[in-house]
Enzyme design. Structure first.
Site, PDB file in Angstrom:
ATOM      1  N   LYS A   1      13.481 -44.862 -36.373  1.00  0.00           N
ATOM      2  CA  LYS A   1      14.849 -44.403 -36.586  1.00  0.00           C
ATOM      3  C   LYS A   1      15.163 -43.450 -35.443  1.00  0.00           C
ATOM      4  O   LYS A   1      14.548 -42.392 -35.303  1.00  0.00           O
ATOM      5  CB  LYS A   1      15.027 -43.695 -37.924  1.00  0.00           C
ATOM      6  CG  LYS A   1      16.534 -43.466 -38.212  1.00  0.00           C
ATOM      7  CD  LYS A   1      16.813 -42.481 -39.300  1.00  0.00           C
ATOM      8  CE  LYS A   1      17.093 -41.088 -38.828  1.00  0.00           C
ATOM      9  NZ  LYS A   1      18.127 -40.877 -37.806  1.00  0.00           N
TER      10      LYS A   1
ATOM     11  N   SER B   1      12.430 -30.522 -38.516  1.00  0.00           N
ATOM     12  CA  SER B   1      12.523 -29.303 -39.314  1.00  0.00           C
ATOM     13  C   SER B   1      11.664 -29.383 -40.571  1.00  0.00           C
ATOM     14  O   SER B   1      11.286 -30.462 -41.030  1.00  0.00           O
ATOM     15  CB  SER B   1      13.971 -29.061 -39.722  1.00  0.00           C
ATOM     16  OG  SER B   1      14.363 -30.047 -40.662  1.00  0.00           O
ATOM     17  N   ARG B   2      11.392 -28.214 -41.137  1.00  0.00           N
ATOM     18  CA  ARG B   2      10.637 -28.146 -42.384  1.00  0.00           C
ATOM     19  C   ARG B   2      11.410 -28.829 -43.514  1.00  0.00           C
ATOM     20  O   ARG B   2      10.820 -29.555 -44.315  1.00  0.00           O
ATOM     21  CB  ARG B   2      10.381 -26.679 -42.713  1.00  0.00           C
ATOM     22  CG  ARG B   2       9.515 -26.470 -43.921  1.00  0.00           C
ATOM     23  CD  ARG B   2       9.071 -25.022 -43.985  1.00  0.00           C
ATOM     24  NE  ARG B   2       8.219 -24.766 -45.122  1.00  0.00           N
ATOM     25  CZ  ARG B   2       7.560 -23.633 -45.296  1.00  0.00           C
ATOM     26  NH1 ARG B   2       7.645 -22.669 -44.408  1.00  0.00           N
ATOM     27  NH2 ARG B   2       6.791 -23.449 -46.358  1.00  0.00           N
TER      28      ARG B   2
ATOM     29  N   GLY C   1      13.641 -31.237 -43.227  1.00  0.00           N
ATOM     30  CA  GLY C   1      13.597 -32.681 -43.002  1.00  0.00           C
ATOM     31  C   GLY C   1      12.251 -33.267 -43.381  1.00  0.00           C
ATOM     32  O   GLY C   1      12.172 -34.295 -44.063  1.00  0.00           O
ATOM     33  N   GLY C   2      11.191 -32.614 -42.946  1.00  0.00           N
ATOM     34  CA  GLY C   2       9.844 -33.108 -43.234  1.00  0.00           C
ATOM     35  C   GLY C   2       9.548 -33.133 -44.719  1.00  0.00           C
ATOM     36  O   GLY C   2       9.042 -34.129 -45.251  1.00  0.00           O
TER      37      GLY C   2
ATOM     38  N   GLU D   1       5.371 -33.016 -38.412  1.00  0.00           N
ATOM     39  CA  GLU D   1       5.108 -31.787 -37.673  1.00  0.00           C
ATOM     40  C   GLU D   1       6.378 -30.978 -37.814  1.00  0.00           C
ATOM     41  O   GLU D   1       7.438 -31.411 -37.376  1.00  0.00           O
ATOM     42  CB  GLU D   1       4.824 -32.168 -36.218  1.00  0.00           C
ATOM     43  CG  GLU D   1       4.154 -31.088 -35.428  1.00  0.00           C
ATOM     44  CD  GLU D   1       4.882 -30.889 -34.119  1.00  0.00           C
ATOM     45  OE1 GLU D   1       4.793 -31.753 -33.256  1.00  0.00           O
ATOM     46  OE2 GLU D   1       5.564 -29.860 -34.005  1.00  0.00           O
TER      47      GLU D   1
ATOM     48  N   CYS E   1       7.983 -26.787 -30.342  1.00  0.00           N
ATOM     49  CA  CYS E   1       7.256 -26.493 -31.583  1.00  0.00           C
ATOM     50  C   CYS E   1       6.256 -25.372 -31.350  1.00  0.00           C
ATOM     51  O   CYS E   1       5.836 -24.704 -32.284  1.00  0.00           O
ATOM     52  CB  CYS E   1       6.491 -27.718 -32.056  1.00  0.00           C
ATOM     53  SG  CYS E   1       7.287 -29.265 -31.712  1.00  0.00           S
TER      54      CYS E   1
END
Lengths: 519, 519
Positions: free
Chosen positions: A183, A241-242, A244-245, A264, A301
């Site tokens: 994606k 992002s956190r 999103g993850g 990550e 990161c």
């Protein structure tokens, strides 16, 4: 090649039929042509079905043939390098040298996995021949690693090449023998199209099944979530992002068959400034820190978002030097409007926090630019306010002033998992203190480094770009370096299997000439 | 050693202060002395805190010293072998030869990991020395595997030794350098106590930190759930039911920091009986199948719970032979009342299913005994009724009759993940059919075997005792064999680290003399 707004669906350039979107130039805020129609649910279904069909022939191909494919992708990228870099410049605001370097790194990464495939040690082949005379007799058992299945890869905004369509997740998944459905990140669709077409050309040139590679445009809530939920997808690679993850992890866990998500996510990359180092070279470390902090507008990161140090003269000289360097930094354009907004909000949150004091700000500017920011807080307040432990993505950092080394260790112990911890140490006292801290540091991070900063992630065999949650969702892995291939493999053993029915890598005659451990 | 009702709390024999329980003799249903007081929340807290404290010194110990510990556990088990086997016989109803064999296997397993530690390849040490003249310069980077942290192990009922207190999960976690907190299975607490004391004696003899090993009694909802939720626990090993495994996974995922759960749960281990094999030796396969099915009252994760075959004369002769052998089987005592109840319910469910026909039943008996059962169903009905795909733990199997090989493949494709798939093949036609089926088989199971049954799991380097969900919760791993150690390791890299500060295994001089890949 020019950008036409096409996706790659099962190896073929395809125009989506969903709602179109366009990229924005972050330096000007204006839209860039062309429009990119997004994938429909039907496109997603076709990409996943084709990936599933491609698994068996792609797995059967053998490592050396897959290595040719990876090398060929690198060649196709090289052939289109100028177009890719220019489109990426327009879509990301990143400067040409950075993107040229990133493209070279992306090609090297593909070639690195080619080498891993040719060496074959990653398959961990184990042959335990039958022992018919033992009591009880031992059967013939042979183990190899096989691909987990089709993999979903999410392009990252901050590395439009190295962590995107043909980046580390895609390279390691293809190397493992897993078909990939990407994606694309909506920040750089044109770059994604050009790179995806290079991958598709390589797949066609190598005569691979169509479904080995697809790249779709679409939003996260629909196409992204649908991809992770699709029963044919067997693993997910994500850098972002956190929020999103963790959303992807929740979808993956809620499936009838849960699958691993390699996300990550979030790391503030503590830098421990020990007293000897500060005394000896506080000024130099301050300058180096400011350079590391502001590199690429801090959009790494591994950006040094947290400094831990004991009060004293050395720290003062570090602070003056870092502050002076930061005040002189010219603002750099950030990747997109959302990242810029989140950065400004994060900086405002720190600036208005009662326990936090500003130390320095960089030059401001118009548009989506990053005004560098350095703050400070006492260790006591930092410990009392967990919200200060959160990442502010961009060139923002927080110095935690500690009374002594014991308090510094207490702060370190209170932190969540990290990608990197850096230690600056000079002289015997610092060395002793580092030795005392290291067992704790090792529990906190995937990479420990001395006298430097975590920015700059070498692509090599020994690299670990990973770490305890929330740095990543799976501490047992790395997303950079040759070990990243292990994320997309599973062990299978064959017992008492006729030689002709064994996969080639396990046959008696070892026709692929791969290393094996026999007992 | 005699059984006194004690747990091991941070290395020391300790009497719990929670509600006591007693073991039952499954052959008679009567309680066996003594009582076992369970752990309190405070006991759990102390065990986890001690495990956390023990991590750093245990990790620092080095592989060779941990190997001595594992060898010593094996010695301590040998010293107490008779008491352990006799107590296990009383608590599980399993016969002496089986338990003697299982104890030998448990000791071999410990020694296997000792060998793995001495060889050191499991650390995957990678040294990329600095390349200062490269553009950009490469830093010095070195990778090793380190323990993930304290591990929770749940004893399994069906292997009171090999998958319990000092079984594969404990052995591989200790080998990795992870302190272990075991929750003993309530079916065999006396066996657990004796084994735990052997581990504690070995730890004391090796001068290890107290927290390296604890073993607690308690129920799953309280002590088991509390253990998985404890923030110091970093991974979980479990062998048991699908409901139990998924409950633990949910707890692990709901933590602020989610952790991996290695749950080996549910598998019906399909056996593909190809036509040539049935024609040539249907009768012999029938006999062998009945023996594999009834071994240990069918209480194996790898029990052949499903047979797939194409209609024909060969299948008829297999069925007569298997049915005759099953009718002659004497009933064996099952492990506990709960397992017996679930088995009887599962058999009743099949017997009363409108699509299912009984083929044969074994001899019945009093008490918690397993009456062997074989049923049959058409492929069409099997496909239409997913509830028939569920495991019935015990000596129960279901033959799925297929019209042709294509339908057989369709049934296989409809199955969930499995630990094993067995294929019986004879002659060129079967070989061709097997070759056609194998890519699908490989996606379904961790172990593929020919002309046999999955019962009997060899402990060796090449074994994979794992498989896609729900066979296990993590298809990338095995819980048997030397590769099981990988579950409890994570990679860490050190960059530009002074030699004296490096962990011993990464130092220039290679003082531990471990294999490394240098580039």
């Amino acid at each position: 090649m020019s950008v036409s707004g096409e996706m790659i669906l099962a190896g073929r350039p395809t125009r989506g039929e969903g709602a179109p979107f366009a990229a924005s130039n972050p330096a000007t805020g204006s839209a860039i042509a062309p429009d990119f129609p997004t994938a429909t649910r039907d496109d997603l279904e076709r990409a996943c079905a084709a990936a599933d069909d491609a698994l068996a022939p792609f797995r059967a191909l053998g490592p050396a043939d897959r290595a040719l494919f990876l090398d060929r992708i690198a060649e196709e990228l090289a052939a289109d390098a100028n177009a890719i870099v220019e489109r990426a410049m327009a879509e990301t605001g990143l400067p040409r040298p950075r993107l040229e370097g990133e493209l070279a790194r992306t090609m090297n990464q593909l070639r690195l996995f080619g080498r891993v495939l040719r060496e074959g040690a990653y398959l961990d082949i184990r042959v335990n021949k039958a022992l018919p005379d033992r009591t009880p007799p031992r059967p013939d058992i042979r183990l190899s690693m096989v691909p987990v299945g089709p993999v979903a890869v999410f392009g990252a905004s901050n590395f439009p090449l190295a962590f995107s369509v043909a980046g580390g997740d895609t390279a390691s998944a293809l190397a493992a023998g897993c078909p990939v459905v990407v994606k694309a990140h909506s920040s750089h669709p044109g770059t994604s199209e050009l790179v995806a077409k290079a991958v598709a050309r390589a797949a066609a040139a190598c005569g691979l099944p169509d479904g080995v590679f697809s790249m779709l445009f679409g939003n996260g809530a629909d196409i992204g979530a649908g991809l992770v939920a699709d029963p044919r997808i067997q693993a997910v690679g994500f850098t972002g992002s956190r929020a999103g993850g963790t959303a992807l992890i929740a979808i993956a866990q809620a499936r009838p068959q849960p699958i691993p998500v390699y996300a990550e996510m979030s790391s503030i990359n503590p830098v421990l400034l020990l007293s000897g180092a500060l005394e000896q070279r506080g000024e130099a470390i301050g300058k180096a820190f400011a350079a590391a902090l502001t590199l690429g507008a801090g959009q790494f990161c591994t950006n040094p978002g947290l400094l831990l140090a004991v009060e004293g003269q050395g720290l003062d000289s570090f602070v003056s030097s870092a502050a002076a360097a930061i005040r002189a930094t010219t603002p750099a354009t950030m990747l997109n409007r959302g990242i810029h907004r989140a950065y400004c909000a994060g900086v405002r949150r720190l600036a208005s926090h009662p326990a936090v004091t500003p130390l320095a700000q960089g030059v401001s500017g118009d548009g989506w630019v990053c005004q560098t920011a350095l703050f400070t807080v006492s260790a006591r307040d930092f410990l009392a306010h967990p919200e200060l432990h959160e990442e502010v993505f961009g060139a923002c950092s927080l110095l935690v002033r500690c009374r002594d080394a014991v308090e510094l260790r207490t702060v370190l112990a209170a932190l969540e998992g990290q990608l990197t911890v850096a230690i600056h140490a000079e002289g015997a006292d610092d060395q002793a203190q580092a030795a005392w801290l290291l067992p704790l540091v090792e529990r906190k991070a995937g990479r420990i480094l001395f006298d430097g900063f975590g920015t700059g992630v070498e692509v090599c065999d020994a690299m670990v770009h990973g770490g305890p949650f929330p740095a990543t969702s799976d501490v047992r892995t790395t997303s950079v370096g040759s070990l990243a291939i292990a994320r997309f493999l599973r062990p299978v053993c064959y017992q008492n299997t006729p030689d002709t029915l064994l996969p080639a890598e396990l046959r008696d005659a070892n026709p692929l000439n791969l290393p094996r451990t026999c007992r």
